[in-house]
Design a protein around this motif. Structure first.
Motif, PDB file in Angstrom:
ATOM      1  N   GLU A   1      -4.580  14.982   6.272  1.00 37.13           N
ATOM      2  CA  GLU A   1      -5.242  14.040   7.181  1.00 37.13           C
ATOM      3  C   GLU A   1      -4.597  12.657   7.098  1.00 37.13           C
ATOM      4  N   ILE A   2      -4.359  12.208   5.891  1.00 41.02           N
ATOM      5  CA  ILE A   2      -3.764  10.877   5.705  1.00 41.02           C
ATOM      6  C   ILE A   2      -2.382  10.830   6.346  1.00 41.02           C
ATOM      7  N   ARG A   3      -1.574  11.841   6.096  1.00 40.78           N
ATOM      8  CA  ARG A   3      -0.216  11.872   6.667  1.00 40.78           C
ATOM      9  C   ARG A   3      -0.257  11.871   8.192  1.00 40.78           C
ATOM     10  N   GLU A   4      -1.152  12.671   8.771  1.00 37.36           N
ATOM     11  CA  GLU A   4      -1.271  12.717  10.236  1.00 37.36           C
ATOM     12  C   GLU A   4      -1.711  11.371  10.787  1.00 37.36           C
ATOM     13  N   ARG A   5      -2.716  10.791  10.177  1.00 38.46           N
ATOM     14  CA  ARG A   5      -3.285   9.542  10.689  1.00 38.46           C
ATOM     15  C   ARG A   5      -2.320   8.368  10.535  1.00 38.46           C
ATOM     16  N   LEU A   6      -1.451   8.418   9.556  1.00 38.27           N
ATOM     17  CA  LEU A   6      -0.465   7.343   9.353  1.00 38.27           C
ATOM     18  C   LEU A   6       0.881   7.646  10.003  1.00 38.27           C
ATOM     19  N   SER A   7       0.970   8.728  10.752  1.00 40.78           N
ATOM     20  CA  SER A   7       2.264   9.167  11.286  1.00 40.78           C
ATOM     21  C   SER A   7       2.897   8.181  12.266  1.00 40.78           C
ATOM     22  N   GLY A   8       2.153   7.248  12.795  1.00 41.48           N
ATOM     23  CA  GLY A   8       2.719   6.248  13.696  1.00 41.48           C
ATOM     24  C   GLY A   8       3.369   5.081  12.981  1.00 41.48           C
ATOM     25  N   ASN A   9       3.319   5.082  11.663  1.00 49.38           N
ATOM     26  CA  ASN A   9       3.941   4.015  10.878  1.00 49.38           C
ATOM     27  C   ASN A   9       5.133   4.592  10.123  1.00 49.38           C
ATOM     28  N   LEU A  10       6.310   4.124  10.483  1.00 50.98           N
ATOM     29  CA  LEU A  10       7.543   4.635   9.896  1.00 50.98           C
ATOM     30  C   LEU A  10       7.989   3.803   8.699  1.00 50.98           C
ATOM     31  N   CYS A  11       8.613   4.472   7.739  1.00 56.43           N
ATOM     32  CA  CYS A  11       9.188   3.820   6.561  1.00 56.43           C
ATOM     33  C   CYS A  11      10.615   4.311   6.420  1.00 56.43           C
ATOM     34  N   ARG A  12      11.555   3.434   6.635  1.00 56.83           N
ATOM     35  CA  ARG A  12      12.962   3.840   6.540  1.00 56.83           C
ATOM     36  C   ARG A  12      13.366   4.184   5.112  1.00 56.83           C
ATOM     37  N   CYS A  13      12.656   3.640   4.136  1.00 64.22           N
ATOM     38  CA  CYS A  13      12.986   3.909   2.732  1.00 64.22           C
ATOM     39  C   CYS A  13      12.436   5.242   2.256  1.00 64.22           C
ATOM     40  N   GLY A  14      11.478   5.804   2.971  1.00 60.13           N
ATOM     41  CA  GLY A  14      10.937   7.110   2.600  1.00 60.13           C
ATOM     42  C   GLY A  14       9.877   7.067   1.517  1.00 60.13           C
ATOM     43  N   ALA A  15       9.053   6.042   1.496  1.00 54.48           N
ATOM     44  CA  ALA A  15       8.012   5.915   0.469  1.00 54.48           C
ATOM     45  C   ALA A  15       6.737   6.683   0.817  1.00 54.48           C
ATOM     46  N   TYR A  16       6.832   7.616   1.750  1.00 56.65           N
ATOM     47  CA  TYR A  16       5.641   8.323   2.249  1.00 56.65           C
ATOM     48  C   TYR A  16       4.759   8.955   1.186  1.00 56.65           C
ATOM     49  N   PRO A  17       5.318   9.681   0.197  1.00 55.79           N
ATOM     50  CA  PRO A  17       4.422  10.301  -0.805  1.00 55.79           C
ATOM     51  C   PRO A  17       3.582   9.260  -1.546  1.00 55.79           C
ATOM     52  N   ARG A  18       4.189   8.158  -1.908  1.00 48.15           N
ATOM     53  CA  ARG A  18       3.474   7.100  -2.637  1.00 48.15           C
ATOM     54  C   ARG A  18       2.461   6.398  -1.731  1.00 48.15           C
ATOM     55  N   ILE A  19       2.787   6.244  -0.456  1.00 45.82           N
ATOM     56  CA  ILE A  19       1.848   5.634   0.492  1.00 45.82           C
ATOM     57  C   ILE A  19       0.603   6.497   0.600  1.00 45.82           C
ATOM     58  N   ALA A  20       0.785   7.796   0.742  1.00 50.63           N
ATOM     59  CA  ALA A  20      -0.364   8.714   0.841  1.00 50.63           C
ATOM     60  C   ALA A  20      -1.187   8.662  -0.449  1.00 50.63           C
ATOM     61  N   GLU A  21      -0.534   8.600  -1.603  1.00 48.30           N
ATOM     62  CA  GLU A  21      -1.254   8.506  -2.870  1.00 48.30           C
ATOM     63  C   GLU A  21      -2.056   7.217  -2.954  1.00 48.30           C
ATOM     64  N   ALA A  22      -1.476   6.115  -2.488  1.00 49.77           N
ATOM     65  CA  ALA A  22      -2.178   4.828  -2.526  1.00 49.77           C
ATOM     66  C   ALA A  22      -3.447   4.877  -1.660  1.00 49.77           C
ATOM     67  N   VAL A  23      -3.348   5.496  -0.493  1.00 44.92           N
ATOM     68  CA  VAL A  23      -4.519   5.620   0.375  1.00 44.92           C
ATOM     69  C   VAL A  23      -5.557   6.513  -0.286  1.00 44.92           C
ATOM     70  N   GLU A  24      -5.121   7.609  -0.886  1.00 45.44           N
ATOM     71  CA  GLU A  24      -6.054   8.502  -1.596  1.00 45.44           C
ATOM     72  C   GLU A  24      -6.807   7.741  -2.691  1.00 45.44           C
ATOM     73  N   ASP A  25      -6.135   6.814  -3.340  1.00 44.31           N
ATOM     74  CA  ASP A  25      -6.755   6.054  -4.439  1.00 44.31           C
ATOM     75  C   ASP A  25      -7.941   5.204  -3.985  1.00 44.31           C
ATOM     76  N   VAL A  26      -7.981   4.826  -2.717  1.00 42.75           N
ATOM     77  CA  VAL A  26      -9.053   3.928  -2.261  1.00 42.75           C
ATOM     78  C   VAL A  26     -10.093   4.621  -1.378  1.00 42.75           C
ATOM     79  N   ILE A  27      -9.973   5.930  -1.237  1.00 38.71           N
ATOM     80  CA  ILE A  27     -10.974   6.656  -0.455  1.00 38.71           C
ATOM     81  C   ILE A  27     -12.311   6.548  -1.183  1.00 38.71           C
ATOM     82  N   PRO A  28     -13.325   6.075  -0.457  1.00 36.19           N
ATOM     83  CA  PRO A  28     -14.640   5.905  -1.108  1.00 36.19           C
ATOM     84  C   PRO A  28     -15.249   7.229  -1.535  1.00 36.19           C
TER      85      PRO A  28
END
Length: 178
Positions: A151-178
């Motif tokens: 879900e996180i990956r799909e919902r953030l799919s409109g934001n590109l990262c040229r460096c490829g930090a996607y796995p860490r970005i998804a983990e960071a979002v998971e960390d703040v899910i209430p």
């Protein structure tokens, strides 16, 4: 024909503060934020709404600020990465900002403000019960949508990262899910 007015008084509430400006009808929100209000967190990436580097929140919804004419937002509330903390002084980090730092969810950092604003929008959308394209059709409706990695990956799919930090970005979002 020569008396066409190309400017309008526009009032925006940006990061909790009202701003009344005379704005050219062709001026986009991104340029107004960066050049007129010196809020340089949102970045100009592609200037076509395809990369998400310019993502901010307008009335709580995430938008590509490079595509929105500022005059069309008269009376709206705009939140940039600088205003996510609520106090605007930059002293206290938003939980997403803290999670991005703790997870090392950035490399060059260019896309990070847009990623963080988009993630804030994702959390609000899921809490309000808005499904995504990958939400299980059998999921109960009317309540908060659970956010898993897909879900996180799909919902953030409109934001590109040229460096490829996607796995860490998804983990960071998971960390703040209430």
């Amino acid at each position: 024909m020569g008396n066409l007015q190309h400017h309008a008084q526009t009032t925006l509430r940006v990061n909790g503060k009202p701003h009344t400006l005379t704005v050219d009808h062709r001026r986009v929100l991104l340029d107004l934020l960066r050049d007129d209000l010196d809020l340089t967190g949102a970045k100009k990436g592609c200037d076509h709404g395809q990369c998400g580097a310019c993502t901010v929140l307008v009335d709580g919804r995430r938008v590509n600020s490079c595509l929105l004419f500022a005059v069309a937002l008269d009376g709206c509330e705009v939140t940039t990465v600088e205003g996510l903390t609520g106090n605007g002084d930059g002293e206290e980090l938003h939980p997403l900002q803290r999670a991005f730092l703790e997870r090392d969810a950035l490399q060059c950092g260019y896309c990070t403000p847009g990623q963080i604003c988009s993630a804030a929008g994702v959390l609000s959308e899921a809490a309000a019960g808005h499904p995504s394209h990958v939400t299980d059709p059998a999921a109960p409706s009317g309540g908060p949508m659970p956010l898993d990695r897909e879900e996180i990956r799909e919902r953030l799919s409109g934001n590109l990262c040229r460096c490829g930090a996607y796995p860490r970005i998804a983990e960071a979002v998971e960390d703040v899910i209430p």
